[in-house]
Scaffold this active site. Sequence first.
Site, mmCIF file in Angstrom:
data_model
loop_
_atom_site.group_PDB
_atom_site.id
_atom_site.type_symbol
_atom_site.label_atom_id
_atom_site.label_comp_id
_atom_site.label_asym_id
_atom_site.label_seq_id
_atom_site.Cartn_x
_atom_site.Cartn_y
_atom_site.Cartn_z
ATOM 1 N N SER A 123 -26.193 11.145 -36.534
ATOM 2 C CA SER A 123 -25.130 11.490 -37.471
ATOM 3 C C SER A 123 -25.417 12.768 -38.267
ATOM 4 O O SER A 123 -24.524 13.345 -38.855
ATOM 5 C CB SER A 123 -24.873 10.319 -38.429
ATOM 6 O OG SER A 123 -25.954 10.164 -39.304
ATOM 7 N N LYS A 160 -27.613 10.781 -45.030
ATOM 8 C CA LYS A 160 -26.298 11.429 -45.099
ATOM 9 C C LYS A 160 -26.302 12.509 -46.166
ATOM 10 O O LYS A 160 -27.207 12.574 -46.999
ATOM 11 C CB LYS A 160 -25.211 10.394 -45.461
ATOM 12 C CG LYS A 160 -24.944 9.339 -44.395
ATOM 13 C CD LYS A 160 -24.141 9.900 -43.223
ATOM 14 C CE LYS A 160 -23.847 8.805 -42.204
ATOM 15 N NZ LYS A 160 -25.103 8.268 -41.595
#
Lengths: 204, 204
Positions: A123, A160
Amino acid sequence: MAYTSPGETRKKIYDFVRDRILGGMPPTTREVQRAFGFRAVQSARQHLEKLVVDGKLAKTGGRSRSYRLPEFGKASPPQLIAMLGRVQAGELTEAMEDPPEYIMVQTRFDGDELFALAVEGESMLHAGILPGDIVIVRRQPTANTGDIVVALVGDEATVKRYRERDGRVELHPENEAFSPIIPREDGAPFSLLGKVIEVRRTVE
Amino acid sequence: MAYTSPGETRKKIYDFVRDRILGGMPPTTREVQRAFGFRAVQSARQHLEKLVVDGKLAKTGGRSRSYRLPEFGKASPPQLIAMLGRVQAGELTEAMEDPPEYIMVQTRFDGDELFALAVEGESMLHAGILPGDIVIVRRQPTANTGDIVVALVGDEATVKRYRERDGRVELHPENEAFSPIIPREDGAPFSLLGKVIEVRRTVE
DNA sequence: TGACATAGCAGACAAATGTCTGTTTTATGG
DNA sequence: CCATAAAACAGACATTTGTCTGCTATGTCA
């Protein structure tokens, strides 16, 4: 030993000592003497002390093997931090491996609580963080927009990019194939573990 | 000194020695003695030698400060390596900064010659290597197809993926915006400096 | 309780090590 | 060539350090 032009032997001695320090075993005065074939200890000592005066070397004390590289004295001490593993019951635990794994880091943030984590998933691909990379994290309860953070979303630790928009926390991946996480809306238990301060990857 | 239950002091001594080693200055036998208030050198020495027998510590020789951490698995002896800088006259030289910078690494390849280099340019973007990243390189004259290498092309050190095709060496970027380098054809002087074994990035 | 392993102590010695004073030799620049 | 600074040598001394032999004290466990 034959006389050499000024500075010539000094340079060689510096290289020798530097390599020895880098190799983990700084030499004693007499080891330098022997390495260069000096017939007097003082010959080696004179060079070494001159190097200290010139700032090329540092000496931590009058004890054995105490010559060091100068910047290393100022730099923060190396620190061993634990590799954390899977998530269990909402808490990060040490990896299962019997001999606990440690990673050596040098950080200017001395005294901070650090831990390391292996990245899973792609990600954060576009931020240059690949699966298998090790992120070194400084534990902190808050973050600023733009920081790369490690957060506990449900039972999973995710890396993230942190963003606050309209007073809401958003966790953004850096990969179009993934969707942002908006904790409150998604309803999953959320907690910020810390901020990524370094990324490491072992190649092959 | 008061008698302690078996293994208790031993553990403390191990921690003490370990921290000293990680701090860059392994203790002498007598430093251990003083640190623990032993009235006899032998008390410290017995513990130390026992730790060696148990495999908790290693000793490199009968000289001073020669206790080390044994090689456990992949990561072991901390090692300082130099940060190399710009290229001058076809040779990599130490960075201009007067006090050369060093990086601490732990590698399973002990004895290999390592150096570090700051990456410039975005040619390896898709391999997760960004501008400003530090690559740690093992010096070697050859490489295998698929390796990420550092090569000297002309006066510039470049990080590229190594490939041999039809007996020709090709250096491939991992970014469509850049073109492969085929040394012989391009006519630029070419030499392989080594293979990238680790990538590091400090965030913020 | 007694055997046994471990912890700790005493004292010593040779070698290694940091440091010192003073002298001799060589390179270098005017 | 000479003055000067640097390089190298000589010899020495006090500690530090690794190592050794032999001994005593304490915890553990049957």
